[in-house]
Design a protein around this motif. Structure first.
Motif, PDB file in Angstrom:
ATOM      1  N   GLN A 269      15.805  16.072 -27.950  1.00  0.00           N
ATOM      2  CA  GLN A 269      17.033  16.750 -27.593  1.00  0.00           C
ATOM      3  C   GLN A 269      18.054  15.959 -28.166  1.00  0.00           C
ATOM      4  OE1 GLN A 269      16.808  17.493 -23.494  1.00  0.00           O
ATOM      5  NE2 GLN A 269      18.340  19.055 -23.427  1.00  0.00           N
ATOM      6  N   GLN A 270      18.155  14.838 -27.803  1.00  0.00           N
ATOM      7  CA  GLN A 270      19.053  13.713 -28.153  1.00  0.00           C
ATOM      8  C   GLN A 270      19.214  13.254 -29.718  1.00  0.00           C
ATOM      9  OE1 GLN A 270      19.417  10.119 -25.615  1.00  0.00           O
ATOM     10  NE2 GLN A 270      18.096  10.729 -24.624  1.00  0.00           N
TER      11      GLN A 270
ATOM     12  N   GLN B 140      18.095  15.517 -31.931  1.00  0.00           N
ATOM     13  CA  GLN B 140      18.477  16.592 -32.820  1.00  0.00           C
ATOM     14  C   GLN B 140      20.058  16.901 -32.578  1.00  0.00           C
ATOM     15  OE1 GLN B 140      16.183  18.586 -34.222  1.00  0.00           O
ATOM     16  NE2 GLN B 140      17.887  19.388 -35.181  1.00  0.00           N
ATOM     17  N   SER B 141      20.824  16.608 -31.383  1.00  0.00           N
ATOM     18  CA  SER B 141      22.107  16.683 -31.281  1.00  0.00           C
ATOM     19  C   SER B 141      22.934  15.707 -32.215  1.00  0.00           C
ATOM     20  CB  SER B 141      22.548  16.774 -30.000  1.00  0.00           C
ATOM     21  OG  SER B 141      22.413  15.685 -29.152  1.00  0.00           O
TER      22      SER B 141
ATOM     23  N   ASP C 235      22.877  17.069 -35.516  1.00  0.00           N
ATOM     24  CA  ASP C 235      23.893  17.846 -35.691  1.00  0.00           C
ATOM     25  C   ASP C 235      25.369  17.362 -35.790  1.00  0.00           C
ATOM     26  OD1 ASP C 235      21.883  19.578 -35.590  1.00  0.00           O
ATOM     27  OD2 ASP C 235      22.184  20.165 -33.402  1.00  0.00           O
ATOM     28  N   ASP C 236      25.496  16.354 -34.971  1.00  0.00           N
ATOM     29  CA  ASP C 236      26.693  15.608 -35.129  1.00  0.00           C
ATOM     30  C   ASP C 236      27.181  15.146 -36.561  1.00  0.00           C
ATOM     31  OD1 ASP C 236      27.110  16.312 -32.307  1.00  0.00           O
ATOM     32  OD2 ASP C 236      26.878  14.393 -31.704  1.00  0.00           O
TER      33      ASP C 236
END
Lengths: 480, 264
Positions: free
Chosen positions: A467-468, A470-471, A474-475
Motif C-alpha cells: 500500500q505504502q 504503491q502510493s 503514485d506520488d
C-alpha cells in the motif's frame, strides 16, 4: 500423570505432550539431555575429523545395499547357513514371535535372557514369550530397569533415560531382596544389577539378541554394546536367537566397520563401543564354548513396502538416536508421549510406515522443519522432507482436520490472486494495526487461537508495505 | 516515512535487484522492507518491487498441501525471473524459493525454479557476500547490546550464520552476545506453532531464557515468523527484551516500537 500412564497410540500425542510438559522435574532432565548429548556428539565428530566424508561413504554403502538388497540378503543367508546357522524369514511381528517361541519350546526352554533390541520391542516379543510361560529377563541395564518398572523405552539407545537415579534406587529397593543394604549411588546400583543378572545369565536356556549389521560376504552378524551383556546372552545359553530386520545387511565387513565409526560417535559420543562382537554361528569342532544351536530371524514387517516406496531412504537408518537427541520436539515431549516403539524424528517417519497414517498422523506434524535432525543424521536421511511428504499423504487422504485443509485451500486461492489479496489486506491490516496500536499486540484474536493460546499476536504497524509503496510511486508519478 | 530514494547511489547501480518483500513483512512490519531498500541502495543496487508478489507458499507447503503450493510457486517465479538478483529479508522464504521450489516443481517449471534459485539471496547473505556493503546507510547512533537468533531455514538450508554477525560488526561496530544453544529452533515452525501450541510455547520460552541470560537489550533475527513468535511469547510472559529484524539494526531504524510493542 506419569510417563507410564501415557496413552498408547500416537493419536494421543497431543494430550500426552500436555501431560509431559507438566512434569517439571522430567522436563528439566530432558532439557539437560538436549544440551548434553549434542555436546558429546559434536566433540566426538570434531575430534574424528573426516566425519562428512565417511558420512557420504556410508550413505553410498546403505543405498547400494538397499538397491541390491535381495542379492546381498541371499548372499548373507547362504553364508550364514554354511556357518551352521538356521535362518528364518518372518513376514510380520506375529510370525517372528511364533518362530522364536517355537524354537524355545523345541528346546524345552524355561528361562530366556535378552539383549537390547528395538526389533523385539517392535514385535512385542517379550510379552508373547511370557504369556507362553517363559521367564524372560532383559539384560541391558536400561532395559532391565524399565522391565522392572513395567515401562517401555523412552529412547532407542538409552531406554531408561527418563528415570532419575533416585527413581531407579527406589525401584531396586522395592524389587530386589536387599536386606539392610541401602544402595548408595550409581556404582552400588550397577553392582546390584550385575549380581542379579549374573544368576540369570548362568541359568538361561536361550539367549536373544539383535544386530547392528549383517555382513553378506561372511554371514556374520555385528552387535555393539557397552555392557557386554550381548556377548553373555550370545555365548552362555545353549541356544542363540538373533532377531533382526533385512535392512541391516551390508556387503562387506569393511562396510560394517565404516558404519560402526559413525554409529557410535553419533549415538554416545564414544569413538567405539566397549564391546563390538561378530557372531558367526554355533560352536564348531574343537570349540569349547559358544551356543550349540544358532538361529537368525529376519523380519520384514513392511520393510519391503518401504523399500518400494518414496520413503526408502528411511531404511538407511542405523538407529543411533542422534535425531532424537537433537530434536527440540523429542526433548520437549519425551519419548513416551509418542505412544510408539520408535520416537523422535526417525520414529515420526517410521511409525506411520510401520502402522498406518490413520492411527499415527499426529507424529509427522510434530516437526518445525528446523532441520537439525537431518544435519546430524549419520545416514543422511532427509527426515524433515520425509515428514513433510507424510503430511502430504495425510492431506491427500483427508486425514488432517477439515478446518486446516479448507483453510489452506482458501488461503492459497487468495494468494494466487495478487490484486484481490492486496486490496483485501489493504483494508484489513490497517484496521488491525489501528486496533493494536496502543498495546502493540493482541492477547487473543479471531482465527488465531492456536497462536494466542501461548503467546500474544504482534499487531501490524499500520498500512501494508505494498500500500505504502504503491502510493509512493503514485506520488512520484504525479510529481514527475 | 523513510523512502528508499533518500540515499541515491553515487554511481550507476552495480546490481539490479528485485525485492521479494515476503508476506509477513508486507503485512506486519513494512518498515523492514523500507530498511531493506535503504540497505540495498546503499550497497549500490537499483531496487524494484514486483507488484504481483504475495506469499512464497510455505504455509501450504509445510502443511503438506503441495497441490495448492504449486500455483503460488509458479506465480512467484513468473513475477521474479526477469531480475538479475532476487533479495529476500527472510531465510525461510529465500530457502523456500531456492531449496524447495526445485523439489516441488517438475520439467520446464523445475528448470525455471532452478534458474531463479541461482539468483535468489537472503538479505544478509546478499549484502555481505555479493554486494559487499561497506557502510551503513544512516549515521550509526550507538546501538544497544544485541543477541542473534539464527532462524533454522536460513541457517541450515542457506548457511546464514557469519553474514549477519559480520554486518553488525562492520556496519554498526556491534559484537553479538551469543545465545546458548543458538542452533535450536524457537518453536515457530509455521503452522506448527498453532498445531502444537504447548510445545511451541515451551521452545519459545527456552529461547527467551537464553536471550535474557545474555543480558542483551535486543534480540535480532532474519525471519519475521520466528521474531513474531519470540516477541509474542515475551509479551505474554512479561519478559523484557526488544525483538527486531536485522535490517532495522543495520539501517539504524530503532526509533519505532519493537515487534509486538505499542506506540507509547
Amino acid at each position: 500423570m506419569s510417563s507410564t500412564d501415557q496413552a498408547k497410540g500416537s493419536r494421543a500425542f497431543y494430550s500426552n505432550v500436555r501431560s509431559s510438559l507438566q512434569e517439571t522435574e522430567k522436563v528439566n532432565r530432558r532439557d539437560m539431555l538436549g544440551l548434553f548429548m549434542p555436546m558429546i556428539r559434536d566433540a566426538a565428530v570434531n575430534e574424528f575429523g573426516g566425519f562428512e566424508e565417511l558420512r557420504r561413504h556410508v550413505k553410498n554403502i546403505k543405498q547400494h545395499s538397499l538397491d541390491n538388497l535381495y542379492h546381498y540378503l541371499s548372499q548373507f543367508v547362504e553364508e550364514a547357513k554354511s556357518n551352521g546357522n538356521h535362518v528364518h524369514f518372518a513376514q510380520d511381528s506375529s510370525e517372528m514371535n511364533s518362530i522364536v517361541l517355537d524354537i524355545c519350546q523345541q528346546h524345552d526352554a524355561r528361562r530366556v535372557i535378552k539383549g537390547k533390541s528395538m526389533v523385539t520391542e517392535e514385535t512385542h516379543l517379550l510379552p508373547h514369550l511370557q504369556s507362553a510361560g517363559l521367564e524372560v529377563v532383559e539384560t541391558d541395564l536400561g532395559e532391565y530397569i524399565i522391565q522392572q518398572a513395567g515401562e517401555s523405552p523412552s529412547h532407542i539407545v538409552g531406554p531408561a533415560l527418563h528415570k532419575s537415579v533416585d527413581e531407579i534406587r527406589e525401584l531396586f529397593m522395592r524389587k530386589h531382596q536387599l536386606g539392610e543394604r541401602e544402595l548408595e549411588g550409581p556404582a552400588e546400583m550397577v553392582a546390584e544389577a550385575r549380581t542379579v543378572l549374573r544368576e540369570h545369565f548362568l541359568k538361561a536356556d536361550v539367549g536373544i539378541i539383535g544386530s547392528n549389521a549383517l555382513i553378506a560376504e561372511s554371514g556374520y552378524s555385528m552387535l555393539v554394546t557397552n555392557e557386554g551383556n550381548g556377548d553373555l546372552c550370545a555365548n552362555l545359553p545353549k541356544v542363540l536367537i538373533i532377531c533382526t530386520t533385512m535392512d541391516r545387511v551390508v556387503p562387506r565387513a569393511n562396510d560394517a566397520m565404516a558404519l560402526l565409526r559413525l554409529l557410535v560417535r553419533s549415538a554416545t559420543g564414544q569413538p567405539v563401543t566397549c564391546y563390538t562382537s561378530f557372531y558367526s554361528g554355533p560352536r564348531q569342532g574343537e570349540d569349547t564354548d559358544g551356543p550349540i544351536e544358532t538361529h537368525i530371524v529376519l523380519l520384514d514387517n513392511k520393510r519391503s513396502d518401504i523399500l518400494d516406496s518414496d520413503y526408502r531412504e528411511m531404511l538407511q537408518c542405523i538407529r543411533c538416536a542422534a535425531c532424537l537427541n537433537h530434536c527440540p520436539i523429542y526433548i520437549g515431549a519425551g519419548g513416551h508421549a509418542y505412544g510408539s516403539v520408535y520416537m523422535g524424528p526417525m520414529g515420526s517417519v517410521l511409525t506411520p510406515l510401520l502402522t498406518s497414517l490413520e492411527e499415527s498422523n499426529a507424529l509427522p506434524n510434530a516437526c518445525t522443519a528446523c532441520g537439525r535432525c537431518a544435519e546430524v543424521c549419520p545416514a543422511s536421511i532427509p527426515l524433515p522432507d520425509l515428514l513433510r511428504d507424510l503430511r502430504h499423504d495425510e492431506t491427500r487422504a483427508k486425514l488432517s482436520p477439515t478446518r486446516w485443509r479448507v483453510g489452506m485451500k482458501i488461503h492459497a486461492w487468495l494468494l494466487s490472486h495478487p490484486w484481490l489479496y492486496h486490496k483485501l489486506t489493504a483494508l484489513g491490516i490497517p484496521a488491525l494495526g489501528w486496533l493494536g496500536r496502543k498495546k502493540g499486540s493482541f492477547k487473543s484474536l479471531v482465527l488465531a487461537n492456536g497462536w494466542t493460546d501461548e503467546r500474544d499476536f504482534p499487531a501490524p504497524q499500520g498500512r501494508t508495505f505494498m500500500q505504502q509503496y504503491q502510493s509512493q510511486r503514485d506520488d512520484n508519478e504525479d510529481a514527475g | 516515512m523513510r523512502a528508499g530514494n533518500q540515499h541515491p547511489p553515487q554511481d550507476a547501480p552495480r546490481f539490479q535487484v528485485a525485492l521479494y518483500v515476503t508476506c509477513l513483512v508486507d503485512l506486519f512490519r513494512p518498515s523492514v522492507a523500507f530498511d531493506t531498500i535503504q540497505l540495498l541502495e546503499q550497497a549500490g543496487c537499483e531496487v524494484t518491487v514486483p507488484t504481483l508478489q504475495t506469499c512464497c507458499g510455505q504455509p501450504t507447503y509445510n502443511t503438506g498441501d503441495y497441490e495448492s503450493t504449486i500455483p503460488l510457486a509458479r506465480q512467484l517465479i513468473e513475477a521474479f525471473e526477469f531480475a538479475d538478483y532476487v533479495v529476500v529479508p527472510s531465510g525461510s522464504c529465500a530457502g523456500m524459493i531456492s531449496h524447495h521450489y526445485p523439489k516441488l516443481l517438475q520439467d520446464e517449471w523445475r528448470e525455471r525454479a532452478l534458474a531463479l534459485a541461482a539468483k535468489t539471496f537472503e538479505l544478509t547473505t546478499f549484502l555481505s557476500d555479493i554486494a559487499k556493503i561497506e557502510k551503513a546507510p544512516g549515521d550509526t547512533a550507538p546501538l544497544p547490546s544485541v543477541t542473534y537468533h539464527d532462524s533454522c531455514a536460513g541457517l541450515r538450508e542457506l548457511g546464514v550464520k557469519a553474514q549477519p554477525r559480520a554486518l553488525l560488526k562492520e556496519l554498526c561496530n556491534l559484537e553479538v552476545s551469543e545465545l546458548g544453544q543458538t542452533e535450536v529452533c524457537c518453536g515457530f515452525g509455521g503452522t506448527f506453532c498453532a498445531k502444537m501450541p504447548e510445545l511451541s510455547g515451551k521452545m519459545a520460552s527456552d529461547k527467551l531464557d537464553s536471550a535474557l541470560a545474555t543480558g542483551a537489550k535486543v534480540l535480532a533475527g532474519g525471519d519475521m515468523g520466528c521474531l513474531m513468535n519470540i516477541a509474542g511469547r515475551a509479551k505474554r510472559l512479561g519478559k523484557n527484551i526488544e525483538v527486531r529484524h536485522i535490517a532495522e539494526l543495520l539501517a539504524g531504524d530503532l526509533d519505532g516500537p519493537a515487534i509486538g510493542e505499542g506506540k507509547q
